[in-house]
Design a protein around this motif. Structure first.
Motif, PDB file in Angstrom:
ATOM      1  N   UNK A 350       0.800  -1.227   0.000  1.00 56.66           N
ATOM      2  CA  UNK A 350       0.000   0.000   0.000  1.00 56.66           C
ATOM      3  C   UNK A 350       0.832   1.276   0.000  1.00 56.66           C
ATOM      4  N   UNK A 351       2.150   1.138   0.005  1.00 56.50           N
ATOM      5  CA  UNK A 351       2.989   2.331  -0.035  1.00 56.50           C
ATOM      6  C   UNK A 351       4.458   1.996  -0.050  1.00 56.50           C
ATOM      7  N   UNK A 352       5.267   3.033  -0.242  1.00 55.88           N
ATOM      8  CA  UNK A 352       6.708   2.854  -0.386  1.00 55.88           C
ATOM      9  C   UNK A 352       7.454   3.994   0.325  1.00 55.88           C
ATOM     10  N   UNK A 395       0.008   4.371 -11.763  1.00 54.06           N
ATOM     11  CA  UNK A 395       0.352   5.319 -10.699  1.00 54.06           C
ATOM     12  C   UNK A 395      -0.780   6.308 -10.457  1.00 54.06           C
ATOM     13  N   UNK A 396      -1.460   6.725 -11.510  1.00 52.43           N
ATOM     14  CA  UNK A 396      -2.534   7.723 -11.438  1.00 52.43           C
ATOM     15  C   UNK A 396      -2.009   9.004 -10.816  1.00 52.43           C
ATOM     16  N   UNK A 397      -2.658   9.500  -9.762  1.00 54.95           N
ATOM     17  CA  UNK A 397      -2.275  10.792  -9.172  1.00 54.95           C
ATOM     18  C   UNK A 397      -1.345  10.654  -7.978  1.00 54.95           C
ATOM     19  N   UNK A 400       5.348   8.467  -6.783  1.00 52.00           N
ATOM     20  CA  UNK A 400       5.963   7.144  -6.937  1.00 52.00           C
ATOM     21  C   UNK A 400       6.359   6.544  -5.597  1.00 52.00           C
ATOM     22  N   UNK A 401       6.845   7.376  -4.677  1.00 54.45           N
ATOM     23  CA  UNK A 401       7.114   6.925  -3.311  1.00 54.45           C
ATOM     24  C   UNK A 401       6.418   7.892  -2.368  1.00 54.45           C
ATOM     25  N   UNK A 402       6.027   7.379  -1.222  1.00 52.39           N
ATOM     26  CA  UNK A 402       5.236   8.192  -0.305  1.00 52.39           C
ATOM     27  C   UNK A 402       6.099   9.071   0.597  1.00 52.39           C
TER      28      UNK A 402
END
Length: 523
Positions: A350-352, A395-397, A400-402
């Motif tokens: 769910x995230x990076x 990726x949409x909006x 790339x990394x949180x």
């Protein structure tokens, strides 16, 4: 005489590969991924968790006060609520020497170590953490000292006096090209003597599994080693990527144009100027007595200036030496690209979060204009561009990394990129590099970061990031404030990721310490 040396990038890579027996036949046969690990603490599936971030911590006490220990005591109040500590590098100053681990790491963080009630009995290469410490290498963890220094230190009065004024914690050893860090934190397979012992070790500690095969199992209180100088792990549905930015921070070569030659001459002139500044500061220091409290404060300020001068000098030398294409660690960058793409294609993620030593964006006065800062920014941007192209509409909006975490700059700073025109747009950055080494001021140019872009139509400058919080040195003389810091980050459930960031800050004003209160903020 130059007192610090840095191994070339190919040497760093080679030495680190030797220490972990990179792609050894027994490792390949078992299908082991040497860049992955699992943090096995029985909590790693929980989507809500907290962790702390520290960096640039590894320094000794200065004139009777120990800021690193002050920060560690702040951390202790959050120890039971946090699942791990990320360290953004520069674990040991000034040259990563193993002889400074007892005083500069084990003693300050003793409560985080098994057997910490007797820290003097803990060997630096036998540390076991009861709360995971997950570090990356800083530039000082790679530094060394020349042989001539070792021959002269014990016999040359002038050199010993100069080192005292510089407050250099060098001793007789350097890092041995990153070896001390490796023995302290990596699974140092080169020390496993026989094939039989290697078999037993791999079958005992590489028992976890990921999508890329078997990997190392990090067990708090039992076995706390990281697998490689760069590595990844998943926690709470988030993929963490720990990078070694020391192998892709080399500046690009100066242009061979007339403008490039003019810039080279400016660098050479600046190099001569800072040599003169250094001599002047040493002469001033020679008239001060460290046993006098007022003189001690002045010596501390002068030592801080010498610290900055040394960093500027190294950056200039890197630029002047860049005659050909820089040695870039493409293997690591390609690994990051492929793992980010895999992460985005995995519905369980769910995230990076990425963390590394050198900050891609920063407004600390000594770092924002460094060629190394731009080099790291451009190489990460190059990777992100490839990832974005591969992922397309997936990726949409979302960025790339949180979140990107770093150190190197001696401050606590929160920045966010705007639309840069590239795939590093709208990313949150936190710099946690104020955990022990002398805090630095923010640049006078302000909080908006601009970058110059060149294309076929010429050059243009536009804003690329905003600094939204800066905690660093302020004031002068009796009004001087020295804030030392780390951060606690609370990860919320859900997608897209939300974090609550809590700055943890202790300030030294004169001879007194104060806990500074900062409101948490959500990003």
């Amino acid at each position: 005489m130059r007192l610090i040396s840095e191994p070339p990038i190919p040497v760093k890579i080679q030495k680190m590969q030797e220490r972990v027996r990179w792609l050894h036949p027994q490792i390949v046969q078992r299908g082991i991924d040497q860049t992955s690990m699992v943090v096995d603490d029985n909590h790693n599936e929980n989507p809500e968790f907290s962790f702390m971030v520290i960096g640039d911590s590894g320094t000794k006490s200065h004139f009777g006060y120990h800021p690193q220990r002050q920060v560690a005591e702040l951390m202790l109040a959050h120890k039971d609520d946090c699942r791990f500590v990320l360290h953004t590098g520069d674990v040991i100053y000034v040259v990563g020497s193993h002889e400074y681990y007892p005083a500069n790491f084990i003693e300050p963080y003793r409560e985080f170590l098994v057997g910490g009630e007797n820290p003097e009995k803990i060997a630096y290469d036998r540390m076991v953490f009861n709360l995971p410490f997950l570090p990356v290498l800083g530039n000082h963890d790679y530094y060394d000292v020349p042989l001539m220094y070792r021959l002269l230190t014990g016999s040359t009065l002038r050199l010993r006096r100069m080192l005292r004024y510089k407050d250099f914690e060098i001793g007789w050893h350097g890092s041995n090209q990153g070896d001390a860090f490796s023995r302290a934190f990596l699974d140092y397979l080169a020390a496993v003597s026989s094939p039989e012992e290697l078999t037993q070790h791999l079958d005992s500690h590489y028992t976890a599994k990921t999508d890329n095969g078997r990997c190392l199992r990090y067990q708090p209180g039992v076995f706390t080693r990281i697998p490689n100088r760069y590595y990844t792990y998943r926690y709470g549905g988030i993929d963490f990527f720990a990078l070694d930015s020391n192998t892709f921070n080399e500046p690009s070569p100066l242009p061979t144009t007339q403008e490039g030659e003019l810039y080279r001459r400016e660098l050479q002139k600046r190099r001569q100027q800072i040599d003169q500044e250094e001599v002047q500061i040493l002469e001033m220091s020679d008239r001060l007595n460290a046993d006098n409290p007022e003189d001690a404060e002045q010596l501390d300020d002068l030592s801080a200036k010498l610290d900055q001068i040394n960093e500027v000098k190294i950056d200039i030398e890197k630029q002047l030496a860049s005659h050909s294409a820089p040695k870039i660690d493409f293997e690591q960058l390609d690994w990051l690209r492929s793992r980010l793409i895999e992460s985005w294609n995995n519905p369980e993620v769910r995230g990076r979060i990425v963390y590394l030593h050198h900050p891609p964006y920063v407004t600390e006065a000594t770092k924002w204009h460094q060629a190394q800062t731009l080099a790291v920014r451009h190489r990460l941007r190059w990777v992100f561009e490839q990832v974005a192209e591969s992922l397309g509409s997936l990726v949409k909006e979302r960025p790339l990394v949180d979140l990107i975490l770093s150190g190197h700059a001696h401050c606590l700073e929160y920045l966010r990129t705007v639309d840069t025109g590239y795939a590093d747009s709208h990313i949150n950055y936190i710099i946690s590099g104020g955990s022990g080494r002398r805090p630095r001021r923010q640049r006078a140019e302000g909080t908006e970061l601009e970058e110059t872009f060149t294309d076929s139509s010429g050059s243009s400058t536009r804003k690329v990031a905003d600094s939204l919080l800066y905690v660093g040195r302020t004031g002068y003389s009796s009004q001087k404030r020295l804030p030392y810091s780390c951060v606690r980050i609370d990860v919320h459930n859900g997608t897209p990721l939300k974090f609550t960031v809590k700055p943890l800050v202790v300030e030294r004003v004169g001879q007194y310490w104060f806990n500074s209160q900062f409101d948490p903020f959500v990003i």
